[in-house]
Write an enzyme that holds these catalytic residues in place. Sequence first.
Site, PDB file in Angstrom:
ATOM      1  N   LYS A   1     -26.055 -36.129  14.463  1.00 34.17           N
ATOM      2  CA  LYS A   1     -27.035 -36.787  15.080  1.00 34.17           C
ATOM      3  C   LYS A   1     -28.024 -36.399  16.073  1.00 34.17           C
ATOM      4  O   LYS A   1     -28.389 -35.547  16.056  1.00 34.17           O
ATOM      5  CB  LYS A   1     -26.075 -37.217  16.545  1.00 34.17           C
ATOM      6  CG  LYS A   1     -26.420 -38.309  17.346  1.00 34.17           C
ATOM      7  CD  LYS A   1     -26.182 -37.998  19.319  1.00 34.17           C
ATOM      8  CE  LYS A   1     -27.613 -37.413  20.100  1.00 34.17           C
ATOM      9  NZ  LYS A   1     -28.542 -37.756  19.856  1.00 34.17           N
TER      10      LYS A   1
ATOM     11  N   GLU B   1     -29.877 -23.725  19.851  1.00 36.30           N
ATOM     12  CA  GLU B   1     -31.503 -23.005  19.729  1.00 36.30           C
ATOM     13  C   GLU B   1     -31.757 -24.243  20.448  1.00 36.30           C
ATOM     14  O   GLU B   1     -32.175 -25.013  20.160  1.00 36.30           O
ATOM     15  CB  GLU B   1     -31.732 -23.714  18.034  1.00 36.30           C
ATOM     16  CG  GLU B   1     -33.258 -22.629  17.864  1.00 36.30           C
ATOM     17  CD  GLU B   1     -34.290 -23.417  17.491  1.00 36.30           C
ATOM     18  OE1 GLU B   1     -34.370 -23.418  19.251  1.00 36.30           O
ATOM     19  OE2 GLU B   1     -34.835 -24.041  17.026  1.00 36.30           O
TER      20      GLU B   1
ATOM     21  N   CYS C   1     -40.674 -24.946  19.719  1.00 34.46           N
ATOM     22  CA  CYS C   1     -39.431 -25.049  20.684  1.00 34.46           C
ATOM     23  C   CYS C   1     -40.391 -22.848  20.622  1.00 34.46           C
ATOM     24  O   CYS C   1     -40.125 -22.918  21.924  1.00 34.46           O
ATOM     25  CB  CYS C   1     -38.148 -24.330  20.713  1.00 34.46           C
ATOM     26  SG  CYS C   1     -37.755 -24.684  18.694  1.00 34.46           S
TER      27      CYS C   1
ATOM     28  N   GLU D   1     -40.832 -24.386  30.629  1.00 37.26           N
ATOM     29  CA  GLU D   1     -41.307 -25.261  29.102  1.00 37.26           C
ATOM     30  C   GLU D   1     -42.282 -26.167  29.313  1.00 37.26           C
ATOM     31  O   GLU D   1     -41.530 -27.169  29.720  1.00 37.26           O
ATOM     32  CB  GLU D   1     -40.313 -25.013  28.365  1.00 37.26           C
ATOM     33  CG  GLU D   1     -40.080 -25.234  26.899  1.00 37.26           C
ATOM     34  CD  GLU D   1     -38.730 -25.757  25.643  1.00 37.26           C
ATOM     35  OE1 GLU D   1     -37.727 -26.301  26.204  1.00 37.26           O
ATOM     36  OE2 GLU D   1     -39.643 -25.289  24.785  1.00 37.26           O
TER      37      GLU D   1
HETATM   38  P1  NAI Z   1     -32.181 -32.530  25.379  1.00 42.51           P
HETATM   39  O1  NAI Z   1     -31.653 -31.463  25.136  1.00 42.51           O
HETATM   40  O2  NAI Z   1     -31.569 -33.955  25.886  1.00 42.51           O
HETATM   41  O3  NAI Z   1     -32.062 -33.397  23.659  1.00 42.51           O
HETATM   42  C1  NAI Z   1     -31.477 -33.098  22.030  1.00 42.51           C
HETATM   43  C2  NAI Z   1     -30.772 -33.577  21.476  1.00 42.51           C
HETATM   44  O4  NAI Z   1     -29.479 -33.685  22.472  1.00 42.51           O
HETATM   45  C3  NAI Z   1     -31.138 -34.915  20.861  1.00 42.51           C
HETATM   46  O5  NAI Z   1     -29.910 -35.732  20.146  1.00 42.51           O
HETATM   47  C4  NAI Z   1     -29.999 -35.946  22.547  1.00 42.51           C
HETATM   48  O6  NAI Z   1     -29.776 -36.969  22.175  1.00 42.51           O
HETATM   49  C5  NAI Z   1     -29.050 -34.788  22.398  1.00 42.51           C
HETATM   50  N1  NAI Z   1     -28.133 -34.579  23.970  1.00 42.51           N
HETATM   51  C6  NAI Z   1     -28.592 -35.169  25.313  1.00 42.51           C
HETATM   52  N2  NAI Z   1     -27.521 -35.221  25.727  1.00 42.51           N
HETATM   53  C7  NAI Z   1     -26.876 -34.856  25.417  1.00 42.51           C
HETATM   54  C8  NAI Z   1     -25.492 -34.387  25.309  1.00 42.51           C
HETATM   55  N3  NAI Z   1     -25.198 -34.185  26.986  1.00 42.51           N
HETATM   56  N4  NAI Z   1     -24.424 -33.425  24.772  1.00 42.51           N
HETATM   57  C9  NAI Z   1     -24.353 -33.730  23.427  1.00 42.51           C
HETATM   58  N5  NAI Z   1     -25.987 -34.288  23.166  1.00 42.51           N
HETATM   59  C10 NAI Z   1     -26.481 -34.702  23.974  1.00 42.51           C
HETATM   60  O7  NAI Z   1     -34.278 -32.835  25.078  1.00 42.51           O
HETATM   61  P2  NAI Z   1     -34.823 -34.251  25.782  1.00 42.51           P
HETATM   62  O8  NAI Z   1     -34.125 -34.573  26.633  1.00 42.51           O
HETATM   63  O9  NAI Z   1     -35.080 -34.999  24.390  1.00 42.51           O
HETATM   64  O10 NAI Z   1     -36.166 -32.973  26.230  1.00 42.51           O
HETATM   65  C11 NAI Z   1     -35.843 -32.436  27.453  1.00 42.51           C
HETATM   66  C12 NAI Z   1     -36.680 -31.106  27.904  1.00 42.51           C
HETATM   67  O11 NAI Z   1     -35.837 -30.200  26.565  1.00 42.51           O
HETATM   68  C13 NAI Z   1     -38.467 -31.124  26.505  1.00 42.51           C
HETATM   69  O12 NAI Z   1     -38.753 -31.265  27.108  1.00 42.51           O
HETATM   70  C14 NAI Z   1     -38.680 -29.674  25.830  1.00 42.51           C
HETATM   71  O13 NAI Z   1     -38.533 -28.570  26.556  1.00 42.51           O
HETATM   72  C15 NAI Z   1     -37.038 -29.172  25.627  1.00 42.51           C
HETATM   73  N6  NAI Z   1     -37.004 -29.581  23.735  1.00 42.51           N
HETATM   74  C16 NAI Z   1     -36.497 -28.259  23.129  1.00 42.51           C
HETATM   75  C17 NAI Z   1     -36.192 -28.514  22.262  1.00 42.51           C
HETATM   76  C18 NAI Z   1     -36.219 -26.685  20.839  1.00 42.51           C
HETATM   77  O14 NAI Z   1     -36.389 -27.951  19.712  1.00 42.51           O
HETATM   78  N7  NAI Z   1     -35.899 -25.858  21.733  1.00 42.51           N
HETATM   79  C19 NAI Z   1     -36.065 -29.871  21.293  1.00 42.51           C
HETATM   80  C20 NAI Z   1     -35.918 -30.823  21.699  1.00 42.51           C
HETATM   81  C21 NAI Z   1     -36.414 -30.833  23.324  1.00 42.51           C
END
Ligand code: NAI
Length: 491
Positions: free
Chosen positions: A195, A269, A303, A400
């Site tokens: 996804k 991660e 990240c 972050e």
């Molecule tokens: P997120 O963690 O909500 O999204 C990442 C992925 O998880 C997306 O594909 C999203 O659709 C999916 N997702 C969201 N809720 C879920 C759930 N309950 N169960 C399963 N999958 C789910 O991150 P978001 O909201 O886009 O960004 C928020 C913050 O997270 C950012 O500001 C940043 O600080 C951090 N982040 C860190 C990342 C990394 O590479 N470590 C990547 C993206 C965001």
Amino acid sequence: MTELEHKQDRAPVPKDWTYAPAPESTDIVSIRGRYGLFINNEWIAPSESYTTLAPRDEEPLAEIGQANEQDVASAVGAARGAFENGWSAVPGSERAKYLFRIARILQERSREFAVLESLNGGKPIKESRDVDLPLAAAHFFYYAGWADKLEYAFPNRTPKPVGVAGQIIPWNFPLLMLAWKIAPALACGNTVVLKPAETTPLTALLFCDVVRQAELPPGVINIVTGDGRTGAALVDNPGVDKIAFTGSTEVGKAIQRRLAGTGKKLTLELGGKAANIVFDDSALDQAVEGIVNGIYFNQGHVCCAGSRLFAQESIAEPLIEKLKRRLETLRVGDPLDKNTDVGAINSRMQLEKIEELVQAGKDEGAEIYQPPCVLPEKGYWFAPTVFTNVAQSYRIAQEEIFGPVLSVLTFRTPEEAVEKANNTPYGLSAGVWTEKGSRILWMVQRMRAGVVWANTFNRFDPTSPFGGYKESGFGREGGRHGLEPYLTFDE
Ligand code: NAI
Ligand code: MG
């Protein structure tokens, strides 16, 4: 013509270094009006959909499926079918051929993918072209090499595929994270349901074309689009044997809670707040390049970004001066311009989060610096930002930000640097700048971080394992270590 400056008898040079626009053409990409879900190598019409945008100007690009529980279940069913009816019995040397094919097709079509990545995600074309695409292809090449050598990777153990892998990826490196997930899973003989993030689905959907071109058997790779609800449905589906997640710590924790007791394997991660530590004996100009690359690369949506700079007190002042001067030369603007250094922020939501944290930094008393730059009117933008006078307790030193915002702190001794650098719930990466080899080794042993770079930053290689300590997650991706989460052993 630019005005020229004449100095004594030297050749005349331009007076100002403003670049003329150098836009990359988008003609090479054809975006369909609407996309389905990719299940069993077929496009399935979703019952619901949403619009994906270009963050540089908020122009709508395509209608994307919002997969529901039933859609996810049929993708998992397809993956299960493919796993049981052939793929798990395909010899490693044959699986390798498919992976090599994918790698080569990605290389052949790299310009198309790079343009689409920058259009949908907002990152500068020079990064998608020179970093995301070559690394994505390299990842498939690397794991193709392991597919027929698993018993040598794990001698005296009998590696077997796990089954169906559910993979959930973020929006900061859409195609590269797809490669990090799919390449090791397939090399180990698993099938996948992946996804993509809701704001950046287009390169994953273009990748479905590659899956067909490489003639992968139906059901080996399935792509379901949608938001967190789709991700949650994948996590909860009983037909999934392993979840691999990259994203926020908050969602990572929620996934871990949901999976407790189910027997599904999990790797996470998550976020980071990396320390980039500059000692007084380091080559300062080189360090400045590393600091800039560490936090302004991909608008800081990384990240492992070096978001906390620790400068040794004796050189803090000249270092910050050099850094500010360097920031003035960064070109912020159209991601599809070949001269752009800092592109668009990925989404309105992310922009609001950055704005909120930057406001908190000002309110708490840190001093802000932003170089003069004109931001486009439409789209999502944030100027490169440096905060000085930052205390460890400030939100901008703890949380972050995931944007082009650097917090500068200082230290006196190596011991103090270690304590301050490790004073975070995260532990994904760190950087050490010093000319002394022994000090590098001393520091590396004490950093609680999965990756420590010395005199460089944000350097990636498929042969090198990547992953976190503490709230940055667990499990490794890349290298031989990256195979393990996709295997079980009869022991
Ligand atoms: P997120 O963690 O909500 O999204 C990442 C992925 O998880 C997306 O594909 C999203 O659709 C999916 N997702 C969201 N809720 C879920 C759930 N309950 N169960 C399963 N999958 C789910 O991150 P978001 O909201 O886009 O960004 C928020 C913050 O997270 C950012 O500001 C940043 O600080 C951090 N982040 C860190 C990342 C990394 O590479 N470590 C990547 C993206 C965001
Ligand atoms: Mg979220």
